[in-house]
Design a protein around this motif. Structure first.
Motif, PDB file in Angstrom:
ATOM      1  N   UNK A 125       4.307   4.742   6.492  1.00 43.78           N
ATOM      2  CA  UNK A 125       3.453   5.879   6.824  1.00 43.78           C
ATOM      3  C   UNK A 125       2.130   5.390   7.405  1.00 43.78           C
ATOM      4  N   UNK A 126       1.647   6.116   8.381  1.00 39.09           N
ATOM      5  CA  UNK A 126       0.470   5.728   9.156  1.00 39.09           C
ATOM      6  C   UNK A 126      -0.709   5.365   8.267  1.00 39.09           C
ATOM      7  N   UNK A 127      -1.001   6.195   7.280  1.00 42.97           N
ATOM      8  CA  UNK A 127      -2.164   5.969   6.413  1.00 42.97           C
ATOM      9  C   UNK A 127      -2.046   4.661   5.647  1.00 42.97           C
ATOM     10  N   UNK A 128      -0.834   4.320   5.216  1.00 44.56           N
ATOM     11  CA  UNK A 128      -0.630   3.092   4.450  1.00 44.56           C
ATOM     12  C   UNK A 128      -0.728   1.858   5.339  1.00 44.56           C
ATOM     13  N   UNK A 129      -0.153   1.925   6.539  1.00 42.55           N
ATOM     14  CA  UNK A 129      -0.217   0.773   7.447  1.00 42.55           C
ATOM     15  C   UNK A 129      -1.655   0.544   7.914  1.00 42.55           C
ATOM     16  N   UNK A 151       0.863  -1.172   0.000  1.00 37.42           N
ATOM     17  CA  UNK A 151       0.000   0.000   0.000  1.00 37.42           C
ATOM     18  C   UNK A 151       0.902   1.224   0.000  1.00 37.42           C
ATOM     19  N   UNK A 152       0.781   2.006  -1.018  1.00 38.51           N
ATOM     20  CA  UNK A 152       1.645   3.171  -1.151  1.00 38.51           C
ATOM     21  C   UNK A 152       0.945   4.433  -0.679  1.00 38.51           C
ATOM     22  N   UNK A 153      -0.295   4.611  -1.057  1.00 35.82           N
ATOM     23  CA  UNK A 153      -0.909   5.894  -0.764  1.00 35.82           C
ATOM     24  C   UNK A 153      -2.412   5.764  -0.692  1.00 35.82           C
ATOM     25  N   UNK A 154      -2.992   6.411   0.256  1.00 36.39           N
ATOM     26  CA  UNK A 154      -4.442   6.508   0.336  1.00 36.39           C
ATOM     27  C   UNK A 154      -4.752   7.991   0.508  1.00 36.39           C
ATOM     28  N   UNK A 155      -5.556   8.555  -0.368  1.00 38.37           N
ATOM     29  CA  UNK A 155      -5.776   9.997  -0.384  1.00 38.37           C
ATOM     30  C   UNK A 155      -6.708  10.490   0.712  1.00 38.37           C
ATOM     31  N   UNK A 156      -7.424   9.609   1.365  1.00 39.22           N
ATOM     32  CA  UNK A 156      -8.387  10.028   2.373  1.00 39.22           C
ATOM     33  C   UNK A 156      -7.719  10.070   3.738  1.00 39.22           C
ATOM     34  N   UNK A 157      -6.945  11.121   3.979  1.00 35.79           N
ATOM     35  CA  UNK A 157      -6.251  11.252   5.254  1.00 35.79           C
ATOM     36  C   UNK A 157      -7.001  12.197   6.177  1.00 35.79           C
ATOM     37  N   UNK A 199       2.848  15.029   6.525  1.00 33.17           N
ATOM     38  CA  UNK A 199       3.260  13.943   5.654  1.00 33.17           C
ATOM     39  C   UNK A 199       2.971  12.560   6.195  1.00 33.17           C
ATOM     40  N   UNK A 200       2.796  12.422   7.469  1.00 29.06           N
ATOM     41  CA  UNK A 200       2.525  11.103   8.046  1.00 29.06           C
ATOM     42  C   UNK A 200       1.175  11.123   8.749  1.00 29.06           C
ATOM     43  N   UNK A 247       7.791   4.763   0.192  1.00 27.20           N
ATOM     44  CA  UNK A 247       7.513   6.168   0.526  1.00 27.20           C
ATOM     45  C   UNK A 247       7.886   7.032  -0.674  1.00 27.20           C
ATOM     46  N   UNK A 248       7.215   8.137  -0.840  1.00 26.64           N
ATOM     47  CA  UNK A 248       7.378   9.013  -2.005  1.00 26.64           C
ATOM     48  C   UNK A 248       8.712   9.754  -1.987  1.00 26.64           C
ATOM     49  N   UNK A 249       9.831   9.021  -1.925  1.00 25.18           N
ATOM     50  CA  UNK A 249      11.153   9.649  -1.818  1.00 25.18           C
ATOM     51  C   UNK A 249      11.510  10.473  -3.050  1.00 25.18           C
ATOM     52  N   UNK A 250      10.947  10.159  -4.210  1.00 29.04           N
ATOM     53  CA  UNK A 250      11.315  10.877  -5.422  1.00 29.04           C
ATOM     54  C   UNK A 250      10.624  12.229  -5.536  1.00 29.04           C
ATOM     55  N   UNK A 251       9.745  12.530  -4.604  1.00 24.17           N
ATOM     56  CA  UNK A 251       9.110  13.847  -4.546  1.00 24.17           C
ATOM     57  C   UNK A 251       9.551  14.495  -3.244  1.00 24.17           C
TER      58      UNK A 251
END
Length: 126
Positions: free
Chosen positions: A53-57, A1-7, A18-19, A81-85
């Motif tokens: 990241x909390x949202x992904x876990x 799980x990389x990203x969930x937009x509903x934070x 960010x976390x 994690x979005x290290x490239x940004x």
């Protein structure tokens, strides 16, 4: 799980936070929908790889419960994690984001994490 937009707190590039945890309603509803979809597959996953990241876990936790595989099923992979940004991994004060360790996540009630899994793309030490 990389990203969930509903934070819980909207992620704004260059501003943060960010976390952020999942939004208590929208984030969990989205996570449950993903979990149900994966659980309904003919061959659901045996493990779930997640950033720290909390949202992904949190999303990963919902998934492993839906697929009834809760013992050491979440593998924390630092490379997700979005290290490239850089604006997503540096706090507004200029300090680098310090993701939680596996131990810290497990102490937060994420007991489904595999404590013995070693990331294939570990965080570099500055």
């Amino acid at each position: 799980i990389l990203y969930c937009y509903s934070t819980k707190y909207p992620l704004v590039e260059g501003v943060g936070p960010y976390d952020s945890p999942l939004h208590p309603i929208d984030g969990y509803e989205a996570g449950i929908a993903i979990a149900r979809r994966l659980a309904s597959m003919p061959h659901p996953p045996d493990v779930v790889y997640s950033s720290s990241l909390h949202r992904a876990v949190s999303t990963s936790q919902l998934i492993v419960h839906a697929i009834n595989r809760t013992k050491e099923t979440i593998k924390i992979e630092d490379g997700l994690i979005e290290w490239l940004t850089p604006s997503l991994t540096v706090e507004p004060d200029g300090t680098r984001l310090k993701p939680r360790t596996v131990q810290q996540l497990m102490e937060m009630t994420f007991t489904e994490i595999d404590p013995d899994y070693k990331s294939v793309n570990p965080i570099a030490i500055d």
